[in-house]
Design a protein around this motif. Structure first.
Motif, short mmCIF file in Angstrom:
data_model
loop_
_atom_site.label_atom_id
_atom_site.label_comp_id
_atom_site.label_asym_id
_atom_site.label_seq_id
_atom_site.Cartn_x
_atom_site.Cartn_y
_atom_site.Cartn_z
N VAL A 1 -22.04 -7.69 -45.12
CA VAL A 1 -22.91 -8.40 -44.19
C VAL A 1 -22.04 -9.09 -43.15
CG1 VAL A 1 -24.60 -10.26 -43.93
CG2 VAL A 1 -24.73 -8.72 -45.89
N GLY A 2 -22.35 -8.87 -41.87
CA GLY A 2 -21.50 -9.36 -40.80
C GLY A 2 -22.11 -10.48 -39.97
N VAL A 3 -23.28 -10.97 -40.36
CA VAL A 3 -23.94 -12.08 -39.67
C VAL A 3 -24.07 -13.23 -40.66
CG1 VAL A 3 -25.19 -10.60 -38.05
CG2 VAL A 3 -26.22 -11.15 -40.27
N PRO A 4 -24.24 -14.47 -40.17
CA PRO A 4 -24.26 -15.60 -41.11
C PRO A 4 -25.25 -15.46 -42.25
CG PRO A 4 -23.99 -16.40 -38.88
CD PRO A 4 -24.25 -14.92 -38.76
N THR B 1 -13.91 -18.09 -33.17
CA THR B 1 -15.24 -17.70 -32.68
C THR B 1 -16.20 -17.50 -33.84
OG1 THR B 1 -14.33 -16.66 -30.69
CG2 THR B 1 -16.51 -15.94 -31.40
N ILE B 2 -15.72 -16.87 -34.91
CA ILE B 2 -16.56 -16.67 -36.09
C ILE B 2 -16.92 -18.02 -36.70
CG2 ILE B 2 -16.64 -15.67 -38.40
CD1 ILE B 2 -14.74 -13.48 -37.33
N ALA B 3 -15.96 -18.95 -36.78
CA ALA B 3 -16.25 -20.27 -37.32
C ALA B 3 -17.34 -20.95 -36.50
CB ALA B 3 -14.98 -21.12 -37.33
N GLY B 4 -17.33 -20.74 -35.19
CA GLY B 4 -18.34 -21.34 -34.33
C GLY B 4 -19.74 -20.86 -34.62
N ARG B 5 -19.87 -19.68 -35.23
CA ARG B 5 -21.21 -19.18 -35.57
C ARG B 5 -21.83 -19.95 -36.72
NH1 ARG B 5 -20.66 -12.72 -36.02
NH2 ARG B 5 -22.93 -12.87 -36.06
N PHE B 6 -21.03 -20.73 -37.43
CA PHE B 6 -21.54 -21.54 -38.53
C PHE B 6 -21.97 -22.93 -38.10
CE2 PHE B 6 -18.81 -18.47 -40.75
CZ PHE B 6 -19.66 -18.05 -41.78
N VAL C 1 -21.54 -28.18 -40.42
CA VAL C 1 -20.42 -27.72 -39.60
C VAL C 1 -20.66 -28.26 -38.20
CG1 VAL C 1 -19.20 -25.72 -38.67
CG2 VAL C 1 -20.15 -25.63 -40.99
N ALA C 2 -19.69 -29.00 -37.69
CA ALA C 2 -19.88 -29.69 -36.42
C ALA C 2 -18.63 -29.59 -35.56
CB ALA C 2 -20.23 -31.16 -36.66
N ARG C 3 -18.81 -29.88 -34.30
CA ARG C 3 -17.72 -29.90 -33.32
C ARG C 3 -17.55 -31.35 -32.87
NH1 ARG C 3 -20.06 -26.69 -29.76
NH2 ARG C 3 -18.80 -24.81 -30.10
N GLU C 4 -16.29 -31.81 -32.77
CA GLU C 4 -16.03 -33.14 -32.24
C GLU C 4 -14.59 -33.23 -31.75
OE1 GLU C 4 -15.80 -36.59 -34.91
OE2 GLU C 4 -15.82 -35.21 -36.62
N PRO C 5 -14.28 -34.20 -30.89
CA PRO C 5 -12.90 -34.38 -30.45
C PRO C 5 -12.00 -34.75 -31.63
CG PRO C 5 -14.43 -35.53 -28.99
CD PRO C 5 -15.22 -35.11 -30.19
N LEU C 6 -10.81 -34.17 -31.67
CA LEU C 6 -9.88 -34.50 -32.75
C LEU C 6 -9.59 -36.00 -32.77
CD1 LEU C 6 -7.83 -33.89 -34.98
CD2 LEU C 6 -6.17 -33.30 -33.18
N ALA C 7 -9.35 -36.59 -31.61
CA ALA C 7 -9.01 -38.02 -31.57
C ALA C 7 -10.12 -38.87 -32.16
CB ALA C 7 -8.72 -38.44 -30.13
N ALA C 8 -11.37 -38.50 -31.89
CA ALA C 8 -12.50 -39.26 -32.43
C ALA C 8 -12.58 -39.10 -33.94
CB ALA C 8 -13.80 -38.79 -31.78
N ALA C 9 -12.30 -37.91 -34.43
CA ALA C 9 -12.34 -37.68 -35.88
C ALA C 9 -11.24 -38.47 -36.58
CB ALA C 9 -12.19 -36.19 -36.18
N VAL C 10 -10.06 -38.49 -35.99
CA VAL C 10 -8.95 -39.25 -36.58
C VAL C 10 -9.30 -40.73 -36.65
CG1 VAL C 10 -6.56 -39.98 -36.24
CG2 VAL C 10 -7.18 -37.57 -35.94
N GLU C 11 -9.84 -41.26 -35.57
CA GLU C 11 -10.20 -42.68 -35.54
C GLU C 11 -11.33 -42.99 -36.52
OE1 GLU C 11 -11.70 -46.09 -32.33
OE2 GLU C 11 -11.36 -44.02 -31.68
N ARG C 12 -12.31 -42.10 -36.58
CA ARG C 12 -13.48 -42.34 -37.44
C ARG C 12 -13.12 -42.33 -38.92
NH1 ARG C 12 -16.34 -38.67 -39.85
NH2 ARG C 12 -15.68 -36.94 -38.53
N THR C 13 -12.18 -41.47 -39.31
CA THR C 13 -11.86 -41.31 -40.73
C THR C 13 -10.66 -42.12 -41.21
OG1 THR C 13 -10.45 -39.38 -40.27
CG2 THR C 13 -12.80 -38.96 -40.69
N ALA C 14 -10.00 -42.83 -40.31
CA ALA C 14 -8.75 -43.49 -40.66
C ALA C 14 -8.91 -44.49 -41.80
CB ALA C 14 -8.17 -44.19 -39.44
N TYR C 15 -10.02 -45.19 -41.86
CA TYR C 15 -10.18 -46.22 -42.90
C TYR C 15 -10.33 -45.61 -44.29
CZ TYR C 15 -15.22 -45.47 -43.55
OH TYR C 15 -16.45 -44.93 -43.85
N LEU C 16 -10.74 -44.34 -44.35
CA LEU C 16 -10.89 -43.67 -45.64
C LEU C 16 -9.71 -42.75 -45.95
CD1 LEU C 16 -14.67 -42.60 -45.79
CD2 LEU C 16 -13.49 -44.22 -47.28
#
Length: 285
Positions: A104-107, A171-176, A259-274
């Motif tokens: 199967v080649g589609v999600p 590109t395949i990851a983006g389909r998820f 599965v989401a898209r976000e800026p790396l810098a925002a992810a680093v800042e958001r998760t730093a406390y954990l």
């Protein structure tokens, strides 16, 4: 004393172990296992034979396993795909048969009770599911493949076995995108961070270990943060993300539970406390 092998990838118990571990671990007996394949859309692989146990990973329809033991309705198996070891219900298994002809080649896609989209769906299949096609037909201009069990799938949703959904795994990851996050999940219905990497790479004709610590230890080569580019991986303790470009990541995460898209810098800042700062960066090769 030498450390024991990783139980995720090595099958051993006091009473039983896989033959390859003879001389490495002590066990009552050693077996090579009996080939079988997964007969349900998705089967959860657990660390012990207990429905209440957490999911370590999943195996997909048509994937092969080696059955090392059966008891009380459970099978102890090792995945042919990535070597993962665990327990699943015996009802999830079928005898090994002819090699798969397609994947199967589609999600996600449906297996219909007949070669017509108007017929009821028998079950749902995830990307990466292995299919053995025994016939084909056409209804109102749509081609269908016939499965061994008599169900029909959309031919255009399938690839020849060994084929790819494209050469760029990002590109395949983006389909998820927006696929639900599921701890231990490894399918188009729900997946975790490392499964997003593994499944996307698999559909691009590449290989990757199952878990993020395995990927961080040996998938590709280390790079510096300032060198990051599309396709590189960012690791935190217990987490991995894919660089979509020099500043943006795609990842399956527990914050959005998808599965989401976000800026790396925002992810680093958001998760730093954990999770503190990222532990490393790697470029798959």
């Amino acid at each position: 004393m030498n450390a024991l092998p990783d139980r995720r990838l090595n099958a051993f118990r006091p009473d039983l172990a896989e033959e390859a571990l003879k001389g490495t671990v002590a066990a009552g007996r050693y077996v090579t296992g009996v080939p079988a394949r997964i007969a349900v859309p998705v089967a959860a692989l657990r660390p012990r034979p207990d429905e209440a146990a957490g999911i370590d990973t999943q195996v997909l329809f048509g994937e092969g396993v080696r059955v090392l033991d059966r008891a009380a309705g459970w099978a102890w198996v090792k995945s042919d795909f990535d070597g993962y070891v665990g327990y699943l219900p015996e009802t999830a298994l079928d005898a090994a048969a002819a090699p798969a002809t397609h994947v199967v080649g589609v999600p996600r896609t449906f297996a219909y009770t007949g070669p017509d989209l108007r017929t009821p769906a028998a079950f749902v299949l995830s990307i990466g599911s292995r299919l053995t096609i025994v016939g084909e037909s056409e209804t109102r201009g749509t081609r269908y493949f016939t499965l061994e069990g008599g169900q029909s799938v959309i031919a255009g949703h399938c690839l020849p076995a060994g084929g790819t959904a494209g050469g760029d795994y990002v590109t395949i990851a983006g389909r998820f995108l927006e696929t639900p996050y599921l701890w231990g999940g490894r399918s188009g219905f729900g997946l975790d961070c490392s499964a997003l990497v593994q499944l996307s790479m698999m559909m691009a004709g590449r290989s990757a270990p199952r878990d993020s610590d395995m990927q961080a230890a040996g998938l590709g080569a280390p790079v510096a943060r300032e060198e990051l580019r599309r396709g590189d991986l960012v690791f935190w303790k217990g987490h991995v993300a894919i660089m979509e470009d020099e500043t943006t990541i795609i990842h399956a995460n527990g914050h959005t539970m998808s599965v989401a898209r976000e800026p790396l810098a925002a992810a680093v800042e958001r998760t730093a406390y954990l999770y503190q700062q990222p532990t490393g960066y790697r470029r798959p090769v």
